[in-house]
Design a protein around this motif. Structure first.
Motif, PDB file in Angstrom:
ATOM      1  N   CYS A  31       0.837  -1.208   0.000  1.00  0.00           N
ATOM      2  CA  CYS A  31       0.000   0.000   0.000  1.00  0.00           C
ATOM      3  C   CYS A  31       0.875   1.263   0.000  1.00  0.00           C
ATOM      4  O   CYS A  31       1.845   1.346   0.759  1.00  0.00           O
ATOM      5  CB  CYS A  31      -0.905  -0.019   1.231  1.00  0.00           C
ATOM      6  SG  CYS A  31      -2.003   1.411   1.323  1.00  0.00           S
ATOM      7  N   GLU A  80       0.225   4.202   1.128  1.00  0.00           N
ATOM      8  CA  GLU A  80       0.034   5.109   2.271  1.00  0.00           C
ATOM      9  C   GLU A  80       1.100   4.852   3.348  1.00  0.00           C
ATOM     10  O   GLU A  80       1.740   3.795   3.351  1.00  0.00           O
ATOM     11  CB  GLU A  80      -1.350   4.885   2.881  1.00  0.00           C
ATOM     12  CG  GLU A  80      -2.488   5.105   1.923  1.00  0.00           C
ATOM     13  CD  GLU A  80      -2.790   6.575   1.704  1.00  0.00           C
ATOM     14  OE1 GLU A  80      -3.230   7.226   2.648  1.00  0.00           O
ATOM     15  OE2 GLU A  80      -2.570   7.067   0.595  1.00  0.00           O
ATOM     16  N   ASP A  81       1.243   5.808   4.275  1.00  0.00           N
ATOM     17  CA  ASP A  81       2.293   5.634   5.286  1.00  0.00           C
ATOM     18  C   ASP A  81       1.754   5.514   6.714  1.00  0.00           C
ATOM     19  O   ASP A  81       2.422   5.927   7.659  1.00  0.00           O
ATOM     20  CB  ASP A  81       3.321   6.766   5.173  1.00  0.00           C
ATOM     21  CG  ASP A  81       2.749   8.130   5.572  1.00  0.00           C
ATOM     22  OD1 ASP A  81       1.518   8.230   5.807  1.00  0.00           O
ATOM     23  OD2 ASP A  81       3.535   9.091   5.680  1.00  0.00           O
ATOM     24  N   CYS A  82       0.577   4.938   6.876  1.00  0.00           N
ATOM     25  CA  CYS A  82      -0.018   4.771   8.214  1.00  0.00           C
ATOM     26  C   CYS A  82       0.997   4.061   9.118  1.00  0.00           C
ATOM     27  O   CYS A  82       1.394   2.923   8.827  1.00  0.00           O
ATOM     28  CB  CYS A  82      -1.310   3.961   8.132  1.00  0.00           C
ATOM     29  SG  CYS A  82      -2.428   4.555   6.836  1.00  0.00           S
ATOM     30  N   CYS A 122       0.800   0.391  10.286  1.00  0.00           N
ATOM     31  CA  CYS A 122       0.320  -0.648   9.373  1.00  0.00           C
ATOM     32  C   CYS A 122       1.410  -1.487   8.713  1.00  0.00           C
ATOM     33  O   CYS A 122       2.275  -0.977   8.001  1.00  0.00           O
ATOM     34  CB  CYS A 122      -0.558  -0.024   8.294  1.00  0.00           C
ATOM     35  SG  CYS A 122      -1.340  -1.296   7.280  1.00  0.00           S
ATOM     36  N   SER A 182       1.858  -1.210   4.674  1.00  0.00           N
ATOM     37  CA  SER A 182       2.394  -0.062   3.952  1.00  0.00           C
ATOM     38  C   SER A 182       3.683  -0.469   3.232  1.00  0.00           C
ATOM     39  O   SER A 182       4.571  -1.082   3.836  1.00  0.00           O
ATOM     40  CB  SER A 182       2.691   1.067   4.948  1.00  0.00           C
ATOM     41  OG  SER A 182       3.514   2.023   4.320  1.00  0.00           O
ATOM     42  N   GLN A 198       5.909   1.415   2.519  1.00  0.00           N
ATOM     43  CA  GLN A 198       7.003   2.273   2.980  1.00  0.00           C
ATOM     44  C   GLN A 198       7.806   1.659   4.124  1.00  0.00           C
ATOM     45  O   GLN A 198       8.832   2.186   4.503  1.00  0.00           O
ATOM     46  CB  GLN A 198       6.434   3.632   3.391  1.00  0.00           C
ATOM     47  CG  GLN A 198       5.519   4.183   2.317  1.00  0.00           C
ATOM     48  CD  GLN A 198       5.439   5.696   2.337  1.00  0.00           C
ATOM     49  OE1 GLN A 198       6.293   6.374   2.887  1.00  0.00           O
ATOM     50  NE2 GLN A 198       4.404   6.229   1.712  1.00  0.00           N
ATOM     51  N   ARG A 235      -4.925   2.587  -1.281  1.00  0.00           N
ATOM     52  CA  ARG A 235      -5.135   3.978  -0.852  1.00  0.00           C
ATOM     53  C   ARG A 235      -6.581   4.353  -1.141  1.00  0.00           C
ATOM     54  O   ARG A 235      -7.245   5.015  -0.374  1.00  0.00           O
ATOM     55  CB  ARG A 235      -4.181   4.895  -1.635  1.00  0.00           C
ATOM     56  CG  ARG A 235      -4.486   6.359  -1.510  1.00  0.00           C
ATOM     57  CD  ARG A 235      -3.412   7.190  -2.215  1.00  0.00           C
ATOM     58  NE  ARG A 235      -3.840   8.564  -2.422  1.00  0.00           N
ATOM     59  CZ  ARG A 235      -3.882   9.490  -1.493  1.00  0.00           C
ATOM     60  NH1 ARG A 235      -3.521   9.204  -0.252  1.00  0.00           N
ATOM     61  NH2 ARG A 235      -4.280  10.708  -1.772  1.00  0.00           N
ATOM     62  N   ILE A 295      -0.124   9.571  10.046  1.00  0.00           N
ATOM     63  CA  ILE A 295      -0.320   9.439   8.593  1.00  0.00           C
ATOM     64  C   ILE A 295      -0.051  10.784   7.927  1.00  0.00           C
ATOM     65  O   ILE A 295      -0.595  11.808   8.363  1.00  0.00           O
ATOM     66  CB  ILE A 295      -1.776   9.018   8.276  1.00  0.00           C
ATOM     67  CG1 ILE A 295      -2.087   7.664   8.924  1.00  0.00           C
ATOM     68  CG2 ILE A 295      -2.039   8.942   6.759  1.00  0.00           C
ATOM     69  CD1 ILE A 295      -3.491   7.515   9.388  1.00  0.00           C
ATOM     70  N   THR A 309       7.390  -1.502  11.448  1.00  0.00           N
ATOM     71  CA  THR A 309       6.569  -0.277  11.371  1.00  0.00           C
ATOM     72  C   THR A 309       7.126   0.733  12.377  1.00  0.00           C
ATOM     73  O   THR A 309       7.755   0.342  13.370  1.00  0.00           O
ATOM     74  CB  THR A 309       5.080  -0.564  11.714  1.00  0.00           C
ATOM     75  OG1 THR A 309       5.011  -1.048  13.068  1.00  0.00           O
ATOM     76  CG2 THR A 309       4.475  -1.587  10.776  1.00  0.00           C
TER      77      THR A 309
END
Ligand code: SAM
Ligand code: DTB
Ligand code: SF4
Length: 325
Positions: free
Chosen positions: A58, A60-62, A65, A68, A70, A108, A171, A236
């Motif tokens: 994903c 996104e950078d939650c 999570c 992600s 990232q 996202r 986020i 994370t």
């Protein structure tokens, strides 16, 4: 209706919320029970099943999570599952006692391609099994919300996660306002709203009160309010957060129950780290739903066997019929 449960309110002040959350625990539980009994059965909870239909990768950078792209976690990326495999999981979940089937995708936003058409087929299939169907696919457009409604979707899960003030620490790739817009679209399409948050991410008590305030200012209240305790995942940014204490979870659940008495309050992530006694307190505080099955999306959850032993000990049964969402 109990005399102490007034009409539903959407204007809770932070002072009021704080004074409820910080009541002596016996008094807090007493009030939560009073609200709970006014609208719900006290010896029944709903079993829900959760399936990650598209895992990892994903954008996104939650910070919480594991899915992600990232962060470097052990999560194996998987493309969208087939309709057939998904419905096989739903059938199995139904046999194990679940009446709601939730499908999560690490997107996202929901895509506008054949993957989305496939999700619509999954929704129809789950409904045809006689289960409630819930999806969480990220942000939606109005047209996508409408298409999901037409496919028969019962509920859409999209969490606020935390307070607007703390949100930026967790986020950066989408805003609180984006989330509120998706929630509006879901509501406008006539789908019921599943919206909650997470504790244990380093937020202050005020952030928790603000989250509850933002949830309860929605009119109507979200029909479903998942309360998650952070599942800490290696790789994370939140992997090394201190453990939150289970009484904080109980207080969060009880306060949500009092502020949103008609909603389903769902004891969600974090259950595998709770003792039987802590889970019992969560149910007494007004939680009336659990996720069943060994894994949530990617992290562990108590086994169905362990849950059925616990529920037997507590004299609580799983809802047999489909409750209204
Ligand atoms: N990608 C979609 C989205 O974020 O809207 C749907 C899936 S996402 C995994 C759904 C929710 O799961 C998040 O909003 C968050 O509240 C919760 N969640 C994700 N990872 C979690 C974790 N490690 N601990 C607790 N809750 C988590
Ligand atoms: C929600 O509030 N909790 C569920 C559901 N909505 C989709 C997800 C919990 C995920 C926990 C982390 C994981 O297993 O990956
Ligand atoms: Fe992506 Fe959802 Fe995970 Fe955020 S919570 S990284 S949007 S899958």
């Amino acid at each position: 209706m109990s005399a102490t449960v007034d009409l539903l309110r959407y204007d809770w002040t932070l002072t009021e919320i704080e004074s409820i959350y910080s009541l002596p625990l016996p008094e807090l539980i007493y009030r939560a029970q009073d609200s709970h009994r006014a609208y719900h059965l006290n010896d029944e909870i709903q079993g829900c099943a959760l399936l990650s239909i598209k895992t990892g990768g994903c954008p996104e950078d939650c910070a919480y999570c594991p899915q992600s792209a990232q962060y470097d976690t052990d999560t194996q990326t998987q493309r969208l599952m087939t309709v057939e495999d998904t419905l096989a999981k739903a059938k199995q979940a139904k046999q194990e006692g679940a009446t709601r089937f939730c499908m999560g995708a690490a997107w996202r936003n929901a895509p506008d391609n054949s993957d989305f058409s496939r999700v619509l087929k999954m929704v129809k299939g789950v409904k045809d099994l006689g289960m409630e169907a819930c999806c969480t696919l990220g942000m939606l457009t109005d047209d996508q919300a409408q298409a999901l409604a037409e496919a028969g979707l019962t509920a859409y899960n999209h969490n606020l996660d935390t307070s607007p003030e703390f949100y930026g620490n967790i986020i950066s790739t989408r805003t609180y306002e984006d989330r509120l817009e998706t929630l509006e679209r879901v509501r406008r399409a006539g789908i019921s709203v599943c919206c909650g948050g997470i504790i244990g991410m380093g937020e202050s008590l005020s952030d928790r009160y603000r989250l509850l305030q933002k949830l309860a200012e929605r009119n109507p209240h979200p029909e479903s309010v998942p309360i998650n305790m952070l599942a800490k995942v290696e790789g994370t940014p939140l992997a090394n957060q201190p453990n939150s204490n289970s009484f904080e979870l109980v207080r969060m659940i009880a306060t949500a129950r009092i502020m949103m008495p008609t909603s389903m309050v769902r004891l969600s992530a974090g259950r595998s780290s709770l003792s039987d006694e802590a889970q019992a307190l969560c149910f007494i505080a007004g939680a009336n739903s659990i996720f069943m099955g060994d894994i949530l999306l990617t992290t562990s959850n108590p086994s169905t066997d362990r849950d059925s032993v616990l529920l037997d000990k507590l004299g609580i049964k799983l809802t047999q019929t489909q409750p209204q969402p």
